[in-house]
Scaffold this motif. Structure first.
Motif, mmCIF file in Angstrom:
data_model
loop_
_atom_site.group_PDB
_atom_site.id
_atom_site.type_symbol
_atom_site.label_atom_id
_atom_site.label_comp_id
_atom_site.label_asym_id
_atom_site.label_seq_id
_atom_site.Cartn_x
_atom_site.Cartn_y
_atom_site.Cartn_z
ATOM 1 N N THR A 277 0.832 -1.208 0.000
ATOM 2 C CA THR A 277 0.000 0.000 0.000
ATOM 3 C C THR A 277 0.865 1.257 0.000
ATOM 4 N N LYS A 278 0.523 2.203 -0.856
ATOM 5 C CA LYS A 278 1.208 3.491 -0.926
ATOM 6 C C LYS A 278 0.192 4.618 -0.771
ATOM 7 N N VAL A 279 0.612 5.690 -0.108
ATOM 8 C CA VAL A 279 -0.260 6.852 0.064
ATOM 9 C C VAL A 279 0.394 8.054 -0.620
ATOM 10 N N TYR A 280 -0.379 8.720 -1.472
ATOM 11 C CA TYR A 280 0.107 9.878 -2.222
ATOM 12 C C TYR A 280 -0.749 11.098 -1.912
ATOM 13 N N ILE A 281 -0.134 12.266 -1.980
ATOM 14 C CA ILE A 281 -0.878 13.521 -1.955
ATOM 15 C C ILE A 281 -0.610 14.223 -3.288
ATOM 16 N N ALA A 282 -1.674 14.523 -3.992
ATOM 17 C CA ALA A 282 -1.569 15.130 -5.310
ATOM 18 C C ALA A 282 -2.220 16.510 -5.306
ATOM 19 N N LYS A 283 -1.510 17.477 -5.889
ATOM 20 C CA LYS A 283 -2.113 18.768 -6.183
ATOM 21 C C LYS A 283 -2.594 18.697 -7.622
ATOM 22 N N VAL A 284 -3.871 18.992 -7.821
ATOM 23 C CA VAL A 284 -4.454 18.822 -9.150
ATOM 24 C C VAL A 284 -5.128 20.095 -9.615
ATOM 25 N N GLU A 285 -5.340 20.169 -10.911
ATOM 26 C CA GLU A 285 -6.061 21.289 -11.488
ATOM 27 C C GLU A 285 -7.555 21.122 -11.221
ATOM 28 N N GLY A 286 -8.229 22.230 -10.939
ATOM 29 C CA GLY A 286 -9.678 22.211 -10.753
ATOM 30 C C GLY A 286 -10.098 21.912 -9.326
ATOM 31 N N GLU A 287 -11.358 22.163 -9.047
ATOM 32 C CA GLU A 287 -11.904 21.953 -7.714
ATOM 33 C C GLU A 287 -12.620 20.603 -7.661
ATOM 34 N N VAL A 288 -12.016 19.679 -6.956
ATOM 35 C CA VAL A 288 -12.522 18.308 -6.880
ATOM 36 C C VAL A 288 -13.781 18.253 -6.017
ATOM 37 N N THR A 289 -14.770 17.490 -6.471
ATOM 38 C CA THR A 289 -16.024 17.353 -5.729
ATOM 39 C C THR A 289 -16.071 16.013 -4.987
ATOM 40 N N ALA A 290 -17.038 15.915 -4.095
ATOM 41 C CA ALA A 290 -17.242 14.658 -3.374
ATOM 42 C C ALA A 290 -17.611 13.532 -4.339
ATOM 43 N N GLY B 175 -7.119 -1.247 -18.288
ATOM 44 C CA GLY B 175 -8.060 -1.951 -17.428
ATOM 45 C C GLY B 175 -8.600 -1.087 -16.314
ATOM 46 N N PRO B 176 -9.608 -1.590 -15.590
ATOM 47 C CA PRO B 176 -10.221 -0.825 -14.504
ATOM 48 C C PRO B 176 -9.291 -0.696 -13.307
ATOM 49 N N ILE B 177 -9.504 0.351 -12.512
ATOM 50 C CA ILE B 177 -8.688 0.599 -11.330
ATOM 51 C C ILE B 177 -9.529 1.369 -10.313
ATOM 52 N N ALA B 178 -9.333 1.046 -9.044
ATOM 53 C CA ALA B 178 -10.029 1.771 -7.978
ATOM 54 C C ALA B 178 -9.037 2.051 -6.866
ATOM 55 N N ALA B 179 -9.124 3.244 -6.287
ATOM 56 C CA ALA B 179 -8.285 3.568 -5.139
ATOM 57 C C ALA B 179 -8.787 2.817 -3.920
ATOM 58 N N ASP B 180 -7.865 2.379 -3.050
ATOM 59 C CA ASP B 180 -8.275 1.756 -1.793
ATOM 60 C C ASP B 180 -8.993 2.789 -0.920
ATOM 61 N N LYS B 181 -8.446 4.002 -0.927
ATOM 62 C CA LYS B 181 -9.052 5.118 -0.200
ATOM 63 C C LYS B 181 -8.791 6.390 -0.991
ATOM 64 N N ALA B 182 -9.656 7.363 -0.838
ATOM 65 C CA ALA B 182 -9.458 8.679 -1.450
ATOM 66 C C ALA B 182 -10.147 9.713 -0.581
ATOM 67 N N ARG B 183 -9.487 10.847 -0.409
ATOM 68 C CA ARG B 183 -10.152 11.925 0.337
ATOM 69 C C ARG B 183 -9.650 13.273 -0.150
ATOM 70 N N LEU B 184 -10.525 14.236 -0.078
ATOM 71 C CA LEU B 184 -10.219 15.603 -0.482
ATOM 72 C C LEU B 184 -9.662 16.352 0.722
ATOM 73 N N LEU B 185 -8.442 16.862 0.597
ATOM 74 C CA LEU B 185 -7.805 17.574 1.702
ATOM 75 C C LEU B 185 -8.084 19.063 1.662
ATOM 76 N N ASP B 186 -8.168 19.612 0.439
ATOM 77 C CA ASP B 186 -8.369 21.062 0.317
ATOM 78 C C ASP B 186 -8.751 21.386 -1.116
ATOM 79 N N THR B 187 -9.525 22.413 -1.285
ATOM 80 C CA THR B 187 -9.839 22.887 -2.627
ATOM 81 C C THR B 187 -10.075 24.388 -2.574
ATOM 82 N N SER B 188 -9.397 25.115 -3.466
ATOM 83 C CA SER B 188 -9.537 26.570 -3.507
ATOM 84 C C SER B 188 -8.792 27.129 -4.713
ATOM 85 N N ARG B 189 -9.292 28.226 -5.214
ATOM 86 C CA ARG B 189 -8.639 28.982 -6.280
ATOM 87 C C ARG B 189 -8.245 28.107 -7.478
#
Length: 262
Positions: A139-152, A167-181
């Motif tokens: 298991t690996k945990v990443y923090i990504a800064k991405v373009e756009g405001e991610v929704t729930a 092929g298909p892929i699903a994250a084991d876990k995902a959560r939104l840490l922050d969104t702005s500007r």
């Protein structure tokens, strides 16, 4: 290892004391309390002898490394450095970090040049092979800064699964840490070893990655280690890593296949 006390091996207390687990007297108490196993079997006799080269020992369920010549190092890899010990294109590589150590260290798995974060360097080839192999699925945990405001809804889509070209892929876990500007911070937990998987997943849901860091690899956490710095693993970290690698050390090798997580 040479210097056996007898043809039958070395006393368990001596071996574990040399490995830095505890004093011989304390280890004897561990044996009495049934806290030590050799090759999966609980040791009950104080006179037990072992072969440090072949026997696998754990204390309270945590694996112990008996070979003191093995070194395990955590690196917070900067961007712009490739996960190689010699880059054919002349780009900055891991030698700038491994040259600080007497041992010849190798990287466990890979991070691409523009991804920063946790990378393990070691001269333990068996551990490196098992943990880096895609079939093992650490298991690996990443923090990504991405373009756009991610929704729930997008976060839910990442965990429910999306279709990629391979092929298909699903994250084991995902959560939104922050969104702005116009940008967002997303934390993804994955066990996939597919090439550039985090970047491809987030691009597929409409949020291209602008910065990516790996914060966790199995039981290891990057913590406060500065970018571009290394440190040796603590005994607790090493024990957890060895325990993880021994759990499935029989993974078969796939020729030519090497993990590149991000």
């Amino acid at each position: 290892m040479s210097g056996f006390e007898t043809p039958e091996g070395i006393r368990l207390q001596k071996v574990l004391s040399a490995a830095g687990v505890a004093s011989r007297r304390v280890i004897e108490q561990y044996i009495v309390e049934g806290r030590i196993r050799v090759n999966g079997e609980t040791v009950t006799e104080l006179g037990r002898r072992v072969d440090p080269e072949t026997d696998l020992i754990d204390v309270d369920g945590t694996a112990v490394q008996l070979d003191v010549t093995k070194r395990y190092v955590m690196l917070n890899k900067p961007t712009g450095v490739v996960s190689s010990l010699r880059d054919e294109n002349g780009r900055p590589d891991l030698r700038v970090f491994t040259d600080d150590y007497e041992e010849r260290l190798y990287n466990v798995g890979r991070l691409d040049a523009e991804t920063s974060g946790l990378l393990v360097l070691t001269n333990d080839g068996d551990l490196a092979h098992v943990l880096a192999h895609p079939s093992f699925g650490v298991t690996k945990v990443y923090i990504a800064k991405v373009e756009g405001e991610v929704t729930a809804q997008t976060i839910s889509k990442l965990t429910k699964g999306i279709d990629l070209d391979d092929g298909p892929i699903a994250a084991d876990k995902a959560r939104l840490l922050d969104t702005s500007r116009g940008s967002s911070l997303v934390e993804l937990t994955l066990h996939s070893g597919r090439n550039r998987i985090v970047r491809r997943m987030l691009a597929a849901v409409g949020h291209p990655v602008t910065e990516l860091v790996r914060r966790q690899f199995g039981p290891l956490h990057l913590g406060t280690l500065p970018v571009g710095k290394t440190r040796e693993l603590t005994k607790i970290e090493l024990g957890a890593l060895l325990t993880l690698s021994r759990r499935d050390s029989g993974v078969a090798e796939a020729p030519g296949e090497q993990q590149e997580n991000e």
